[in-house]
Design a protein around this motif. Structure first.
Motif, PDB file in Angstrom:
ATOM      1  N   GLU A   4       0.833  -1.195   0.000  1.00 42.67           N
ATOM      2  CA  GLU A   4       0.000   0.000   0.000  1.00 42.67           C
ATOM      3  C   GLU A   4       0.872   1.253   0.000  1.00 42.67           C
ATOM      4  O   GLU A   4       2.035   1.230   0.412  1.00 42.67           O
ATOM      5  N   HIS A   5       0.274   2.340  -0.433  1.00 45.92           N
ATOM      6  CA  HIS A   5       0.960   3.626  -0.485  1.00 45.92           C
ATOM      7  C   HIS A   5       0.477   4.529   0.645  1.00 45.92           C
ATOM      8  O   HIS A   5      -0.643   4.390   1.141  1.00 45.92           O
ATOM      9  N   GLY A   6       1.333   5.460   1.050  1.00 45.23           N
ATOM     10  CA  GLY A   6       0.974   6.415   2.086  1.00 45.23           C
ATOM     11  C   GLY A   6       1.811   7.662   1.944  1.00 45.23           C
ATOM     12  O   GLY A   6       2.790   7.713   1.185  1.00 45.23           O
ATOM     13  N   THR A   7       1.472   8.672   2.690  1.00 48.96           N
ATOM     14  CA  THR A   7       2.203   9.943   2.659  1.00 48.96           C
ATOM     15  C   THR A   7       3.262   9.934   3.752  1.00 48.96           C
ATOM     16  O   THR A   7       2.934   9.720   4.933  1.00 48.96           O
ATOM     17  N   GLU A  39       9.005   5.229   3.565  1.00 46.26           N
ATOM     18  CA  GLU A  39       7.704   5.032   4.190  1.00 46.26           C
ATOM     19  C   GLU A  39       6.564   5.516   3.307  1.00 46.26           C
ATOM     20  O   GLU A  39       5.428   5.616   3.762  1.00 46.26           O
ATOM     21  N   SER A  40       6.868   5.807   2.034  1.00 51.82           N
ATOM     22  CA  SER A  40       5.785   6.128   1.100  1.00 51.82           C
ATOM     23  C   SER A  40       5.023   4.870   0.693  1.00 51.82           C
ATOM     24  O   SER A  40       3.944   4.965   0.105  1.00 51.82           O
ATOM     25  N   HIS A  42       4.229   0.581   2.171  1.00 54.84           N
ATOM     26  CA  HIS A  42       4.395  -0.413   3.231  1.00 54.84           C
ATOM     27  C   HIS A  42       3.627  -1.663   2.846  1.00 54.84           C
ATOM     28  O   HIS A  42       2.809  -1.647   1.927  1.00 54.84           O
ATOM     29  N   VAL A 142       1.461   6.450  12.313  1.00 54.73           N
ATOM     30  CA  VAL A 142       0.672   6.418  11.084  1.00 54.73           C
ATOM     31  C   VAL A 142      -0.514   5.456  11.166  1.00 54.73           C
ATOM     32  O   VAL A 142      -1.598   5.758  10.650  1.00 54.73           O
ATOM     33  N   HIS A 143      -0.339   4.332  11.821  1.00 53.40           N
ATOM     34  CA  HIS A 143      -1.415   3.334  11.930  1.00 53.40           C
ATOM     35  C   HIS A 143      -1.509   2.836  13.372  1.00 53.40           C
ATOM     36  O   HIS A 143      -1.283   1.660  13.659  1.00 53.40           O
TER      37      HIS A 143
END
Length: 382
Positions: A4-7, A39-40, A42, A142-143
């Motif tokens: 998955e992608h994240g900011t 960390e863009s 995971h 983040v989570h």
């Protein structure tokens, strides 16, 4: 398992540097556009996947200990390029069950079947700080509602309490040859876990360890006797050093001398002999590829994916390097799974005899080398 992608968090560079990943800017060769810590993206796992991986890792660890017993009992030290003069000392180290701390299995896994062992980093495994500390804090930021396969820190502290070591401080040794700071930070982190376990510690460079010939003992710069030492310095280097013949007989080293058997890729062939067809193993041979049509030739004592050769019906791909003088193992080749063009390798940690956590490195190539990036992971809550 999915990607998955994240900011990335604002100011993430300073954040991870403050958590011990001070070497992330130097951990990559120059000229790469992707950072070492990324960390863009995971990976996400289910708890069932992690439970199954934990069981497989602990079974692999037991199999490796059985392989060490076999090698010692059968006297197969030449297969591992162990010098003749050191073979008896390796056997004694195993028979004493000299204390051990940790290791890291590198696995091929795509979420659809059993993990496949690629190699066992049983002597000087790194990527520990990012696996144990940095990605845990990423998860909290983040989570925070999810979990992570990560009990590395707690298990390390507990393991130090369990180890029966000689009295006096335990020295923590790094090498001045470390140009990125990764090894120094890894050793400093492990020293911190030992101190949290109540152990007295002190740091020393491998190059500053001296041999007191009169009293037949190793000493540090303050002439303190080194009774026990954690060293992030591989046994094949120690055996080749001038003090190697003393090192195998004096002081308690962590990792112990018998780990030279498990950190050697000849282990892969011995495992296949002992457990042919095991679902977590790939075929591997010391005398050539035999009937394998796709295989990878790995130097017995190689590092960072160097000096490898992948042979498939489609062609040959090699990596540069100067390893291989001791020989090669030929392992059946299955390409790492591709997630959006990136290929992850799972680094599963073992502390003592227990599976302890996961670190993931990924690259676009077939071979994971020093251009790979570390990416975090989480366990999705149902």
């Amino acid at each position: 398992m999915r990607r998955e992608h994240g900011t990335p968090r604002p100011g993430w560079e300073k954040t991870i540097e403050g958590q011990g990943l001070a070497y992330h800017r130097l951990a990559h060769p120059e000229g790469l556009s992707r950072p070492y810590w990324d960390e863009s993206v995971h990976y996400v796992f289910s708890m069932d996947e992690v439970d199954a991986l934990e069981e497989q890792v602990e079974e692999l660890h037991r199999m490796c200990l059985s392989a060490a017993e076999h090698v010692v009992s059968a006297g197969r030290f030449a297969d591992f390029a162990i010098p003749k003069w050191a073979a008896e000392e390796v056997a004694r180290s195993w028979e004493r069950r000299d204390p051990y701390l940790y290791g890291r299995f590198d696995l091929r896994y795509d979420g659809t079947g059993p993990a496949k062992l690629l190699e066992y980093n049983a002597d000087t495994p790194t990527s520990l700080v990012e696996s144990s500390v940095v990605q845990w804090y990423w998860l909290q930021d983040v989570h925070p509602g999810d979990d992570q396969w990560n009990s590395v820190h707690e298990r390390l502290v507990d393991r130090w309490r369990e180890l029966h070591l000689p009295p006096g401080p335990t020295h923590f040794a790094f090498t001045n040859m470390d140009e990125t700071g990764e090894e120094a930070m890894t050793v400093a982190y492990l020293q911190e876990t030992a101190e949290q376990a109540g152990r007295e510690t002190c740091a020393v460079a491998m190059e500053d360890i001296g041999w007191d010939a009169l009293n037949r003992r190793f000493v540090d710069l303050d002439e303190r006797m080194i009774r026990s030492a954690f060293k992030l310095y591989p046994w094949e280097w120690m055996l080749a050093d001038d003090f190697g013949r003393q090192a195998v007989r004096h002081s308690t080293w962590i990792e112990p001398l018998w780990k030279a058997l498990l950190s050697n890729k000849a282990l892969l062939a011995v495992l296949w002999e002992l457990y042919p067809g095991h679902p977590n193993l790939l075929p591997a041979y010391l005398d050539g590829p035999r009937d394998l049509t796709s295989y990878i030739a790995k130097p017995l004592l190689g590092r960072e994916g160097a000096s490898m050769r992948v042979v498939t019906p489609g062609g040959v791909e090699s990596t540069p390097g100067s390893y291989g003088r001791e020989g090669y193992v030929h392992q059946g080749f299955e390409a790492l799974p591709s997630f959006e063009g990136q290929r992850p390798v799972l680094g599963a940690w073992v502390v003592g005899d227990a599976a302890a956590g996961l670190g993931i490195r990924e690259t676009s190539g077939l071979i994971t080398d020093d251009t790979s990036s570390f990416v975090p992971h989480r366990i999705e809550q149902p």
